[in-house]
Design an enzyme around this catalytic site. Structure first.
Site, PDB file in Angstrom:
ATOM      1  N   CYS A   1      36.500  46.997  32.530  1.00 43.30           N
ATOM      2  CA  CYS A   1      36.869  46.914  34.140  1.00 43.30           C
ATOM      3  C   CYS A   1      37.328  45.266  34.038  1.00 43.30           C
ATOM      4  O   CYS A   1      36.608  44.317  33.525  1.00 43.30           O
ATOM      5  CB  CYS A   1      35.718  47.050  34.872  1.00 43.30           C
TER       6      CYS A   1
ATOM      7  N   CYS B   1      29.767  45.838  39.474  1.00 42.27           N
ATOM      8  CA  CYS B   1      30.486  46.543  38.540  1.00 42.27           C
ATOM      9  C   CYS B   1      29.373  47.021  37.300  1.00 42.27           C
ATOM     10  O   CYS B   1      28.401  46.457  37.081  1.00 42.27           O
ATOM     11  CB  CYS B   1      31.184  45.165  37.576  1.00 42.27           C
TER      12      CYS B   1
ATOM     13  N   HIS C   1      44.311  51.358  42.728  1.00 40.01           N
ATOM     14  CA  HIS C   1      45.362  50.887  43.381  1.00 40.01           C
ATOM     15  C   HIS C   1      44.947  49.892  44.378  1.00 40.01           C
ATOM     16  O   HIS C   1      43.750  50.022  45.120  1.00 40.01           O
ATOM     17  CB  HIS C   1      46.208  51.916  43.937  1.00 40.01           C
TER      18      HIS C   1
ATOM     19  N   CYS D   1      36.248  49.787  36.886  1.00 38.84           N
ATOM     20  CA  CYS D   1      35.196  50.980  36.772  1.00 38.84           C
ATOM     21  C   CYS D   1      34.895  51.698  38.098  1.00 38.84           C
ATOM     22  O   CYS D   1      35.407  51.308  39.073  1.00 38.84           O
ATOM     23  CB  CYS D   1      33.757  50.258  36.498  1.00 38.84           C
TER      24      CYS D   1
ATOM     25  N   CYS E   1      33.301  49.324  40.970  1.00 40.59           N
ATOM     26  CA  CYS E   1      34.165  48.449  41.387  1.00 40.59           C
ATOM     27  C   CYS E   1      35.296  49.084  42.305  1.00 40.59           C
ATOM     28  O   CYS E   1      35.571  48.694  43.257  1.00 40.59           O
ATOM     29  CB  CYS E   1      34.774  47.452  40.538  1.00 40.59           C
TER      30      CYS E   1
END
Length: 96
Positions: A13, A21, A32, A54, A57
């Site tokens: 990530c 996370c 995106h 990840c 996140c």
């Protein structure tokens, strides 16, 4: 251009929101980044305007969860996009 969605899978990530996370590359996808003028209802920005994230996140930057302030989540996403692009430039996945 390379398939950036495939290139993101199984990677570390790059968003790395502290306390959010999950650090699990098995959950990483191309996330995106939503920016005014580049997306809308049902429309995603181009794949270059994205980061390796990840699942935790990704949920946070897409605001499916709200563990951190939206502005901080976007800042982390933009930093992740920069790190992602540097990785792909070094690997030749994208060109400058």
């Amino acid at each position: 251009m390379a398939d950036l969605r495939k290139a993101a899978r199984g990677r570390e990530c790059q968003v790395r929101i502290p306390g959010v996370c999950n650090g699990n590359p098995e959950t990483s996808v191309l996330a995106h980044i939503r920016l005014t003028g580049l997306c809308g209802t049902g429309t995603k920005p181009p794949d270059l305007i994205a980061t390796i994230a990840c699942s935790a996140c990704h949920d946070e930057i897409d605001r499916r969860t709200h563990f951190v302030d939206a502005g901080y989540a976007k800042e982390c996403a933009l930093e992740g996009m920069a790190r992602t692009q540097v990785i792909w430039l070094k690997e030749g996945v994208i060109k400058a």
